[in-house]
Structures are given as structure tokens and as C-alpha cells.
Design a protein around this motif. Structure first.
Motif, short mmCIF file in Angstrom:
data_model
loop_
_atom_site.label_atom_id
_atom_site.label_comp_id
_atom_site.label_asym_id
_atom_site.label_seq_id
_atom_site.Cartn_x
_atom_site.Cartn_y
_atom_site.Cartn_z
N GLN A 286 0.83 -1.22 0.00
CA GLN A 286 0.00 0.00 0.00
C GLN A 286 0.85 1.26 0.00
OE1 GLN A 286 -2.72 0.17 3.25
NE2 GLN A 286 -3.63 2.11 2.64
N PRO A 287 0.55 2.22 -0.89
CA PRO A 287 1.35 3.46 -0.94
C PRO A 287 1.18 4.28 0.33
CG PRO A 287 -0.61 3.66 -2.30
CD PRO A 287 -0.53 2.23 -1.88
N PRO A 288 2.24 4.94 0.74
CA PRO A 288 2.19 5.77 1.95
C PRO A 288 1.55 7.12 1.69
CG PRO A 288 4.35 5.92 0.98
CD PRO A 288 3.58 4.95 0.14
N THR B 275 4.04 15.92 10.08
CA THR B 275 2.77 15.83 10.81
C THR B 275 2.18 14.43 10.69
OG1 THR B 275 2.31 18.18 10.47
CG2 THR B 275 0.45 16.76 11.04
N PHE B 276 2.22 13.85 9.49
CA PHE B 276 1.71 12.50 9.28
C PHE B 276 2.44 11.50 10.17
CE2 PHE B 276 0.66 13.67 4.60
CZ PHE B 276 -0.52 14.29 5.02
N ARG C 236 3.75 4.36 13.07
CA ARG C 236 3.99 3.14 12.29
C ARG C 236 4.34 3.44 10.84
NH1 ARG C 236 -1.66 0.37 13.39
NH2 ARG C 236 -2.19 2.52 12.85
N SER C 237 4.00 4.65 10.40
CA SER C 237 4.23 5.01 8.99
C SER C 237 5.59 5.68 8.78
CB SER C 237 3.14 5.97 8.52
OG SER C 237 3.25 7.23 9.17
N ILE C 238 6.37 5.81 9.84
CA ILE C 238 7.61 6.60 9.75
C ILE C 238 8.53 6.12 8.63
CG2 ILE C 238 9.78 7.12 10.94
CD1 ILE C 238 8.17 7.45 13.51
#
Length: 242
Positions: A125-127, A182-183, A189-191
């Protein structure tokens, strides 16, 4: 890019062979520019579509770009050695010798994006951040295209416009980076994946810088003034002056 001889013809030399050598040098530069421009487009497309095959093609095509860089470098040396060009012709040859380095660097940045595209495609899945990537990618791709056009036309006014656009890209880049930070804060977990997108944005920002460098060299060729590290208002005055 479809070019005619008159696009480059500023004056004729007694030696027709000299004219031919200069035209070949310019044409080879634009061939290399076209390859690099396609690399950028394909690298971003591979990223957006999760297409590892296209990304791998970008990486392999970099060898062709490197070979062209070496060919053009040798042509510049040969023209200087054989013809001892002066004035505008010398500025042309010297500028092309420097500009091929910027083209090669653009190709390197595209290769970096392609490598990241392969890694992200494998993860699935794209970030977050692809909207920002697409926007900035479109912007810098247009800058590269315009830089090649202003070289083909020896258009100093267009070169100034490209330099102005680089400021816009820098602003967009900073804004996008703030959004991605910010994300990451919202979803730790998305770092890792967002960091990859940040590297893509950095590569795109560098492509914009190299497009600006190309524009600066065009101004040097046309006006005989080195505008590197020069405030924008002075660049504009240089180009506007007779």
C-alpha cells in the motif's frame, strides 16, 4: 525534440565543418536531455503506479545517459582543441561541458526515485504524501522541459522564468515536508515509508535546482554574464539590458 538547424544558427563560420561540429554538440546535448526528461517522468510514474518494471527500466537507462555524458565531454574537448573557439562559441562549448553534469545529476536523482519506487512497491500500500509528490514532480518536470527548450532557442527570458520557478518549488518542498512530519507524528507506524517519500521529495527538489543551473548557463551563453549566486533582481536586470 524536433530541431532545425536555424534554431541554433546565430552566425556562420568560414569552416562548414566547425558549424557541423557545433550543431552536433548541441543536438547530442538535447538527445541526452530528452533521455533524462523521460527518466524523471518514468520514475515518478513507476512510484505512483507501484510499477517495479518501469522503475528498473529507469535504472538501466542511466547507463545510456552516462555514456552520452562522456561522449559530449569528449566532443567539447575536441572542439576547443581543434577550433580554438572565441567569444559566443567558446561560451557555448564551456556551458555545454558544465550543463551535461547537471543533466547527469538529474538522471541520478531519477534513478534514486526509481529505486525507492521498487522498495515501496514491494511493501504494498502506498504511503501518505503521494499528492505532494505528484504536484512537485509535475512542477520540476516542466522546469526541465523548459530548460531544454530555452537552450534550443537560446532564450534568456525563458531562462529567467525557470529561475523564478525554482523559488516556488523550494516553497512547495518545505510545505510538503512539514505535512509529512505531521503524518509521522499522527501515525508512528508510517515513519519508515514516509521517510522514503521524503527522500523522493528531496530528489525532486534537487532536480529543480539542476534545472535552474541549466537556465543560468543559458543566460551566460546569450548574455555573456555569469549569474550564478546572483540575486534575482540583478539577473532580471542583466537579461533585460542590451
Amino acid at each position: 525534440m524536433d530541431l532545425k538547424n536555424e534554431d541554433f544558427t546565430q552566425h556562420k563560420h568560414i569552416s562548414q565543418q566547425f558549424n557541423t561540429e557545433l550543431l552536433e554538440l548541441k543536438n547530442h546535448f538535447l538527445v541526452m536531455g530528452g533521455l533524462v526528461e523521460q527518466q524523471v517522468s518514468d520514475a515518478v510514474r513507476a512510484l505512483m503506479n507501484g510499477d517495479s518494471g518501469v522503475a528498473e527500466e529507469v535504472r538501466l537507462r542511466d547507463r545510456e545517459v552516462d555514456k552520452l555524458e562522456m561522449t559530449i565531454d569528449e566532443e567539447c574537448v575536441q572542439v576547443i582543441a581543434r577550433r580554438q573557439p572565441a567569444a559566443r562559441d567558446l561560451r557555448l562549448v564551456v556551458s555545454v561541458a558544465k550543463m551535461v553534469n547537471d543533466l547527469e545529476r538529474i538522471g541520478d536523482e531519477a534513478k534514486k526515485i526509481a529505486k525507492i519506487a521498487i522498495n515501496l512497491a514491494e511493501e504494498g500500500q502506498p504511503p501518505r504524501g503521494y499528492v505532494e509528490v505528484r504536484h512537485i514532480a509535475n512542477h520540476v518536470a516542466q522546469m526541465v522541459h523548459q530548460a531544454l527548450n530555452c537552450f534550443a532557442r537560446l532564450d534568456a527570458e525563458m531562462a529567467v522564468e525557470i529561475m523564478r520557478e525554482d523559488y516556488s518549488v523550494d516553497s512547495e518542498y518545505k510545505s510538503a515536508m512539514r505535512s509529512l512530519v505531521t503524518f509521522m507524528m499522527e501515525d508512528p507506524r508510517s515513519i519508515s515509508r514516509i521517510l522514503s517519500v521524503m527522500w523522493v521529495l528531496r530528489a525532486l527538489e534537487r532536480i529543480g535546482d539542476h534545472a535552474r543551473n541549466l537556465a543560468e548557463h543559458v543566460i551566460y551563453m546569450v548574455k555573456g554574464k555569469d549569474v550564478r549566486h546572483t540575486p534575482m533582481e540583478k539577473v532580471e536586470a542583466t537579461v533585460a539590458g542590451d
